[in-house]
Design a protein around this motif. Structure first.
Motif, PDB file in Angstrom:
ATOM      1  N   PRO A 140      -1.184   1.788  -0.614  1.00 23.86           N
ATOM      2  CA  PRO A 140      -2.247   1.078  -1.684  1.00 23.86           C
ATOM      3  C   PRO A 140      -1.648   1.068  -3.393  1.00 23.86           C
ATOM      4  CG  PRO A 140      -3.138   3.160  -0.289  1.00 23.86           C
ATOM      5  CD  PRO A 140      -1.824   2.797  -0.111  1.00 23.86           C
ATOM      6  N   LEU A 141      -2.081   0.107  -3.585  1.00 18.61           N
ATOM      7  CA  LEU A 141      -1.343  -0.686  -4.842  1.00 18.61           C
ATOM      8  C   LEU A 141      -2.462   0.558  -6.318  1.00 18.61           C
ATOM      9  CD1 LEU A 141      -1.751  -4.215  -4.631  1.00 18.61           C
ATOM     10  CD2 LEU A 141       0.246  -2.600  -4.382  1.00 18.61           C
ATOM     11  N   SER A 142      -3.541   0.810  -5.538  1.00 17.23           N
ATOM     12  CA  SER A 142      -4.310   1.997  -6.538  1.00 17.23           C
ATOM     13  C   SER A 142      -3.981   3.836  -6.512  1.00 17.23           C
ATOM     14  CB  SER A 142      -5.344   2.165  -6.445  1.00 17.23           C
ATOM     15  OG  SER A 142      -6.413   2.359  -7.947  1.00 17.23           O
ATOM     16  N   PRO A 143      -3.965   4.690  -7.584  1.00 16.48           N
ATOM     17  CA  PRO A 143      -3.752   5.728  -6.400  1.00 16.48           C
ATOM     18  C   PRO A 143      -5.270   6.831  -7.193  1.00 16.48           C
ATOM     19  CG  PRO A 143      -3.175   5.899  -9.392  1.00 16.48           C
ATOM     20  CD  PRO A 143      -2.839   3.941  -8.488  1.00 16.48           C
ATOM     21  N   HIS A 144      -5.782   5.712  -7.276  1.00 13.23           N
ATOM     22  CA  HIS A 144      -7.484   6.035  -7.476  1.00 13.23           C
ATOM     23  C   HIS A 144      -8.816   5.693  -6.178  1.00 13.23           C
ATOM     24  CE1 HIS A 144      -6.509   6.848 -11.790  1.00 13.23           C
ATOM     25  NE2 HIS A 144      -6.277   5.151 -11.791  1.00 13.23           N
ATOM     26  N   HIS A 176      -2.681   3.503   5.235  1.00 13.76           N
ATOM     27  CA  HIS A 176      -1.017   5.041   4.851  1.00 13.76           C
ATOM     28  C   HIS A 176      -2.311   5.578   4.365  1.00 13.76           C
ATOM     29  CE1 HIS A 176       2.808   6.267   3.314  1.00 13.76           C
ATOM     30  NE2 HIS A 176       2.280   6.072   2.326  1.00 13.76           N
ATOM     31  N   GLU A 177      -2.975   6.099   3.442  1.00 17.18           N
ATOM     32  CA  GLU A 177      -3.981   7.397   3.097  1.00 17.18           C
ATOM     33  C   GLU A 177      -4.847   7.402   4.175  1.00 17.18           C
ATOM     34  OE1 GLU A 177      -4.117  10.655   1.536  1.00 17.18           O
ATOM     35  OE2 GLU A 177      -3.894   8.974   0.137  1.00 17.18           O
ATOM     36  N   HIS A 178      -4.963   8.414   5.241  1.00 13.58           N
ATOM     37  CA  HIS A 178      -5.136   8.474   6.395  1.00 13.58           C
ATOM     38  C   HIS A 178      -6.985   8.700   5.804  1.00 13.58           C
ATOM     39  CE1 HIS A 178      -1.949  10.036   8.962  1.00 13.58           C
ATOM     40  NE2 HIS A 178      -1.788   8.718   8.396  1.00 13.58           N
ATOM     41  N   MET A 179      -7.158   9.574   5.075  1.00 18.03           N
ATOM     42  CA  MET A 179      -8.826   9.942   4.978  1.00 18.03           C
ATOM     43  C   MET A 179      -9.392   9.253   3.854  1.00 18.03           C
ATOM     44  SD  MET A 179      -8.037  13.785   2.804  1.00 18.03           S
ATOM     45  CE  MET A 179     -10.204  14.102   3.060  1.00 18.03           C
ATOM     46  N   GLY A 180      -8.963   7.675   4.175  1.00 23.66           N
ATOM     47  CA  GLY A 180      -9.017   6.219   2.814  1.00 23.66           C
ATOM     48  C   GLY A 180      -9.777   6.327   1.637  1.00 23.66           C
ATOM     49  N   GLY A 181     -10.096   5.865   1.309  1.00 25.15           N
ATOM     50  CA  GLY A 181     -11.161   5.360  -0.296  1.00 25.15           C
ATOM     51  C   GLY A 181     -10.645   3.921  -0.882  1.00 25.15           C
ATOM     52  N   GLY A 217     -11.359  -5.445 -12.021  1.00 23.35           N
ATOM     53  CA  GLY A 217     -12.395  -5.982 -10.969  1.00 23.35           C
ATOM     54  C   GLY A 217     -12.391  -6.328  -9.591  1.00 23.35           C
ATOM     55  N   VAL A 218     -10.579  -5.552  -9.554  1.00 22.11           N
ATOM     56  CA  VAL A 218     -10.403  -5.880  -8.102  1.00 22.11           C
ATOM     57  C   VAL A 218     -10.627  -4.813  -7.551  1.00 22.11           C
ATOM     58  CG1 VAL A 218      -8.291  -6.465  -6.750  1.00 22.11           C
ATOM     59  CG2 VAL A 218      -8.762  -7.672  -8.898  1.00 22.11           C
ATOM     60  N   HIS A 219     -11.264  -4.757  -6.015  1.00 25.27           N
ATOM     61  CA  HIS A 219     -11.816  -3.809  -6.036  1.00 25.27           C
ATOM     62  C   HIS A 219     -10.554  -3.790  -4.579  1.00 25.27           C
ATOM     63  CE1 HIS A 219     -15.994  -4.125  -6.146  1.00 25.27           C
ATOM     64  NE2 HIS A 219     -15.344  -5.606  -6.347  1.00 25.27           N
ATOM     65  N   HIS A 220     -10.485  -2.200  -3.772  1.00 21.70           N
ATOM     66  CA  HIS A 220      -9.287  -1.662  -3.296  1.00 21.70           C
ATOM     67  C   HIS A 220      -9.788  -0.717  -2.209  1.00 21.70           C
ATOM     68  CE1 HIS A 220      -6.093  -2.927  -6.116  1.00 21.70           C
ATOM     69  NE2 HIS A 220      -6.961  -2.378  -7.300  1.00 21.70           N
ATOM     70  N   VAL A 221      -9.849  -1.220  -1.049  1.00 21.69           N
ATOM     71  CA  VAL A 221     -10.254  -0.203  -0.457  1.00 21.69           C
ATOM     72  C   VAL A 221      -9.340   0.190   0.602  1.00 21.69           C
ATOM     73  CG1 VAL A 221     -11.559  -0.014   1.293  1.00 21.69           C
ATOM     74  CG2 VAL A 221     -12.539  -1.674   0.289  1.00 21.69           C
ATOM     75  N   VAL A 222      -9.185   1.562   0.808  1.00 25.91           N
ATOM     76  CA  VAL A 222      -7.842   2.257   1.646  1.00 25.91           C
ATOM     77  C   VAL A 222      -8.684   2.798   3.056  1.00 25.91           C
ATOM     78  CG1 VAL A 222      -6.854   3.995   2.785  1.00 25.91           C
ATOM     79  CG2 VAL A 222      -6.729   3.029   0.279  1.00 25.91           C
ATOM     80  N   VAL A 223      -9.111   1.623   4.340  1.00 21.90           N
ATOM     81  CA  VAL A 223      -8.679   2.051   6.222  1.00 21.90           C
ATOM     82  C   VAL A 223      -8.661   3.051   6.025  1.00 21.90           C
ATOM     83  CG1 VAL A 223      -9.317   0.709   7.710  1.00 21.90           C
ATOM     84  CG2 VAL A 223      -9.668  -0.498   6.062  1.00 21.90           C
ATOM     85  N   GLU A 224      -9.698   3.539   7.059  1.00 19.85           N
ATOM     86  CA  GLU A 224      -9.607   5.272   8.151  1.00 19.85           C
ATOM     87  C   GLU A 224      -8.213   4.997   8.184  1.00 19.85           C
ATOM     88  OE1 GLU A 224     -13.062   5.952   5.013  1.00 19.85           O
ATOM     89  OE2 GLU A 224     -12.451   4.536   6.528  1.00 19.85           O
ATOM     90  N   ALA A 225      -7.633   6.110   9.025  1.00 19.20           N
ATOM     91  CA  ALA A 225      -6.835   6.037   9.705  1.00 19.20           C
ATOM     92  C   ALA A 225      -7.143   6.845  11.327  1.00 19.20           C
ATOM     93  CB  ALA A 225      -5.602   6.938   9.636  1.00 19.20           C
ATOM     94  N   ALA A 226      -6.407   5.466  12.723  1.00 14.59           N
ATOM     95  CA  ALA A 226      -7.296   5.759  13.428  1.00 14.59           C
ATOM     96  C   ALA A 226      -6.795   7.173  14.616  1.00 14.59           C
ATOM     97  CB  ALA A 226      -6.919   4.713  14.522  1.00 14.59           C
ATOM     98  N   LEU A 227      -5.539   6.834  13.713  1.00 16.88           N
ATOM     99  CA  LEU A 227      -4.952   8.669  14.309  1.00 16.88           C
ATOM    100  C   LEU A 227      -5.890   9.423  14.153  1.00 16.88           C
ATOM    101  CD1 LEU A 227      -2.147  10.452  15.281  1.00 16.88           C
ATOM    102  CD2 LEU A 227      -2.214  10.232  12.576  1.00 16.88           C
ATOM    103  N   GLU A 228      -6.645   9.918  13.056  1.00 19.08           N
ATOM    104  CA  GLU A 228      -7.358  10.710  12.767  1.00 19.08           C
ATOM    105  C   GLU A 228      -9.396  10.840  13.268  1.00 19.08           C
ATOM    106  OE1 GLU A 228      -6.677  12.032   8.648  1.00 19.08           O
ATOM    107  OE2 GLU A 228      -4.414  12.445   9.078  1.00 19.08           O
ATOM    108  N   SER A 229      -9.787  10.094  13.809  1.00 21.42           N
ATOM    109  CA  SER A 229     -10.233   9.570  14.429  1.00 21.42           C
ATOM    110  C   SER A 229     -11.215  10.300  15.718  1.00 21.42           C
ATOM    111  CB  SER A 229     -11.119   8.278  15.438  1.00 21.42           C
ATOM    112  OG  SER A 229     -12.232   8.689  15.055  1.00 21.42           O
TER     113      SER A 229
END
Length: 320
Positions: free
Chosen positions: A216-220, A253-258, A265-277
């Protein structure tokens, strides 16, 4: 109400694409993460099969993206890692649409970058690089960044990118910033220059931009600790914010998503890890792009969301 990932909705859309993140296959028993979440390593092939089946049944995807960490470093050896990566790549290749991949940290723990780039079929305009761009539809461009262009893994000790990574990492440790972790990486000056050129040409052509990469490019944009971000994420954001056509960045990378939206105004979406489904459950998404929004239809542990954006201005923004 229609499913936003259905083909009937996609007929009215500009294009659709698939997403999957952090498969991390290894032939090892289940284990728990530091947050107490069970990781289903041996169920990874089923997650990939489920995603590919859904994408093929959808029938209208322009492409799909594998957001990195296709394998887990607990494969235990370079031979096992190579065989595991090849198996996952072959399964993804059953998709009827092109599947683009980015490199994750686990992918290069046991294997040299050249091997990973070749197996994942990453085609870059520059030799031995793993960043690239393409246009999936008129008015759109997808930019894939290499989060491990500078990395403590995947390069021999004498390689200039390994040495640059060591210098950046050491400086980061001295600064005390939490995201300077060995499982993150950085982008080189060459990649930053390439990115600026791609964004500039895209803006001049009136193209909106989607960005995909592992870190991710955003810590938030994290439901976790927030330390799993690119070492020099601020430099990349400076490039993105020079232009007004970057809509959304998708990460693993960040398994919990976000999710976060930044000051530009750029959106940042972390996709949840398949490993933890959960065992036997799906873990992927279909994104449908409209003129004013992106509808992400998540399956399994991947969250669904609507990403809204404004029309492009007719004049290009000033850059400095």
């Amino acid at each position: 109400m229609e499913d936003p990932g259905s083909s009937s909705v996609c007929e009215e859309a500009q294009f659709c694409f698939g997403l999957i993140a952090d498969v991390q296959f290894a032939d090892i028993p289940n284990r728990k993460s530091g947050f107490g979440v069970v990781r289903h390593h041996r169920d990874a092939p089923n997650k990939v099969l489920s995603a590919v089946k859904a994408w093929n049944e959808h029938g209208r995807l322009a492409f799909a993206v594998n957001l990195g960490d296709t394998i887990d470093y607990r494969c235990g050896s370079s031979d096992a890692a190579a065989a595991t990566l090849q198996r996952m790549t072959d399964m993804l290749a059953a998709s009827h649409c092109p599947v683009y991949s980015v490199i994750g940290n686990h992918d290069v723990y046991w294997l040299p970058r050249e091997h990973v780039i070749g197996t994942l079929r990453i085609e870059s305009p520059l030799p031995a690089a793993a960043y690239y761009d393409f246009s999936p539809a008129v008015g759109w461009r997808v930019v894939a960044l290499d989060s491990f262009d500078l990395s403590l893994s995947g390069y021999p000790p004498e390689h200039e990118h390994r040495q640059a990574a060591q210098r950046m990492y050491a400086a980061g440790l001295r600064s005390g910033e939490a995201h300077f972790q060995p499982f993150n990486g950085g982008v080189s000056h060459a990649q930053l220059a390439w990115l600026d050129g791609v964004l500039r040409r895209a803006r001049a052509s009136g193209e909106r931009v989607l960005l995909v990469t592992h870190c991710p490019l955003s810590p938030h944009a994290s439901y976790g600790v927030g330390d799993a971000v690119l070492w020099n994420y601020e430099q990349v954001l400076q490039q993105l914010h020079k232009y007004d056509n970057v809509v959304c960045c998708f990460y693993g990378h960040e398994h919990m998503g976000g999710y976060a939206i930044d000051s530009a105004g750029v959106h940042h979406v972390v996709v949840e890890a398949a490993l933890e489904s959960p065992q036997g459950a799906a873990s992927h998404a279909v994104a449908t792009v409209y003129a004013d929004r992106i509808e992400v239809a998540g399956h399994g542990n991947v969250r669904s969301r609507t990403i809204r954006f404004s029309p492009l201005c007719s004049e290009e923004p000033r850059t400095h």
